[in-house]
Design a protein around this motif. Structure first.
Motif, short mmCIF file in Angstrom:
data_model
loop_
_atom_site.label_atom_id
_atom_site.label_comp_id
_atom_site.label_asym_id
_atom_site.label_seq_id
_atom_site.Cartn_x
_atom_site.Cartn_y
_atom_site.Cartn_z
N GLY A 38 43.22 -29.13 -46.26
CA GLY A 38 41.84 -28.71 -46.17
C GLY A 38 41.02 -29.28 -47.32
N HIS A 162 38.61 -19.61 -41.28
CA HIS A 162 37.40 -20.14 -40.66
C HIS A 162 37.59 -20.21 -39.15
CE1 HIS A 162 33.71 -22.61 -40.56
NE2 HIS A 162 34.31 -23.25 -39.59
N GLY A 163 38.82 -20.47 -38.73
CA GLY A 163 39.12 -20.57 -37.31
C GLY A 163 39.43 -19.23 -36.68
N ARG A 245 43.07 -21.54 -34.89
CA ARG A 245 42.42 -22.78 -34.46
C ARG A 245 40.92 -22.70 -34.70
NH1 ARG A 245 45.40 -22.81 -28.60
NH2 ARG A 245 47.54 -23.08 -29.37
N PRO A 246 40.36 -23.69 -35.41
CA PRO A 246 41.03 -24.80 -36.08
C PRO A 246 41.48 -24.39 -37.48
CG PRO A 246 38.67 -25.05 -36.31
CD PRO A 246 38.89 -23.81 -35.47
N HIS A 248 42.59 -26.30 -41.59
CA HIS A 248 42.54 -27.49 -42.46
C HIS A 248 41.19 -28.22 -42.37
CE1 HIS A 248 47.10 -27.50 -41.37
NE2 HIS A 248 46.80 -26.53 -42.22
N GLY A 249 40.10 -27.45 -42.30
CA GLY A 249 38.78 -28.04 -42.21
C GLY A 249 38.20 -28.37 -43.58
N GLN A 250 37.00 -28.87 -43.57
CA GLN A 250 36.34 -29.32 -44.80
C GLN A 250 36.14 -28.19 -45.80
OE1 GLN A 250 32.63 -31.33 -44.14
NE2 GLN A 250 32.24 -31.70 -46.30
N ASP A 252 37.99 -25.37 -45.78
CA ASP A 252 39.24 -24.62 -45.92
C ASP A 252 40.02 -25.13 -47.13
OD1 ASP A 252 38.66 -23.28 -43.54
OD2 ASP A 252 39.72 -24.74 -42.32
#
Length: 320
Positions: A38, A162-163, A245-246, A248-250, A252
């Motif tokens: 992330g 976040h997911g 889901r999802p 490993h985002g920006q 995270d």
């Protein structure tokens, strides 16, 4: 959780607070690894866990974002000695109790370490106190998988995602099929009512526009080396992806530590078994965190739990 490990929690809820700290303490310095993914991690001393690096005296999981990493100072003080190695990772829960400046400090870490024992409390305790998901209240959960030779792989997950953790078609947790959680499929009317409640314009945002992070620890008493332990941490991230889901985002900072309390070993078959169990255990731990969480109302607003939203699905006792 795992022989040779203790877990302690500190949390403060109410009067502007909704945050906490969790400490994982091995009985002796343990072989340790980490996998960070992330775009926005808040971590401390992860470089010490590189190949050939130091053994960990404790792992700290905490609220308070980067400010909350100060909790590790209290664990260092509690441990004493010359230079304890205490890697840490934090979730973003600032302001969820109503006062943005209320966050864990060194005293919180000291208190969490002092309460450590073999039993693991779950739900809105420790680092899970202020955790949320895309829809609802998050928390901290634990799960374990027994290996064929008698060893165990355990997981501890702080679910501040976040997911989403829910299957939009059924309302069940995404990883509900990976364990015996005592759940029933929600009736269509119950699922529709929950979706409506989550979409209500007066519902406070659970944090979609804020940095969110899932952090945790996987541990085993099976014989592994550092390479095998690193693969177990990476496998736990795959378990995270099966349950949320999802990921490993920006925004995270998804981080998983891995600890080994047993003897060193380099059998590739054993390492593969540990990794597979770490993936399964972490996914199950995410579900347990959601099922153990309770609703809370603070200055931030009312954050509903899964059990409030889906009472018909949660009539059975959680297992898995």
């Amino acid at each position: 959780m795992i022989p040779g490990l203790r877990v302690g929690h500190w949390q403060r809820i109410g009067d502007g607070w909704l945050t906490g700290t969790t400490v994982v303490l091995p009985d002796a310095p343990a072989l340790a690894a980490v996998d960070v993914r992330g775009g926005g991690p808040a971590t401390r001393d992860t470089i010490a866990l590189r190949p050939g690096g130091l053994r960990a005296d404790a792992i700290v999981l905490t609220g308070g974002s980067a400010h909350g990493l100060a909790a590790a100072d209290g664990v260092v003080e509690w441990l004493g000695g010359d230079a304890p190695v205490v890697p840490a990772a934090a979730i973003y829960d600032l302001g969820r109790g109503g006062v943005r400046g209320n966050r864990p400090d060194a005293a919180a870490g000291h208190a969490a370490a002092a309460t450590a024992g073999p039993d693991v409390a779950q739900g809105c305790v420790g680092a899970g106190a202020g955790a949320v998901t895309a829809e609802m209240k998050g928390g901290i959960g634990a799960a374990s998988v027994a290996l064929a030779g008698g060893s165990v792989v355990g997981a501890l997950a702080v679910v501040n995602a976040h997911g989403s953790t829910l299957d939009p078609a059924t309302g069940l947790p995404l990883a509900a099929g990976l364990g015996a959680f005592g759940l029933w499929v929600p009736e269509p009317a119950e699922h529709a009512a929950a979706v409506h409640a989550l979409q209500h314009p007066d519902r406070p945002s659970a944090g979609l526009d804020l940095p969110n992070t899932v952090i945790g620890v996987v541990a085993t008493d099976a014989p592994v080396d550092h390479a095998g332990l690193t693969r177990a941490a990476a496998a736990a991230q795959r378990g995270m992806a099966r349950a949320i889901r999802p990921v490993h985002g920006q925004t995270d900072g998804d981080t998983v530590f891995a600890l080994a309390t047993g003897p060193l070993g380099s059998d590739p078959r054993q390492a593969a078994e540990v990794a597979a169990a770490a993936e399964l255990a972490f996914a199950r731990a995410v579900v347990h965190a959601i099922l153990a969480a309770t609703s809370v109302t603070t200055g931030f607003g009312h954050i509903a739990s899964y059990r409030e939203l889906y009472p018909g699905a949660t009539g059975g006792a959680a297992g898995g």
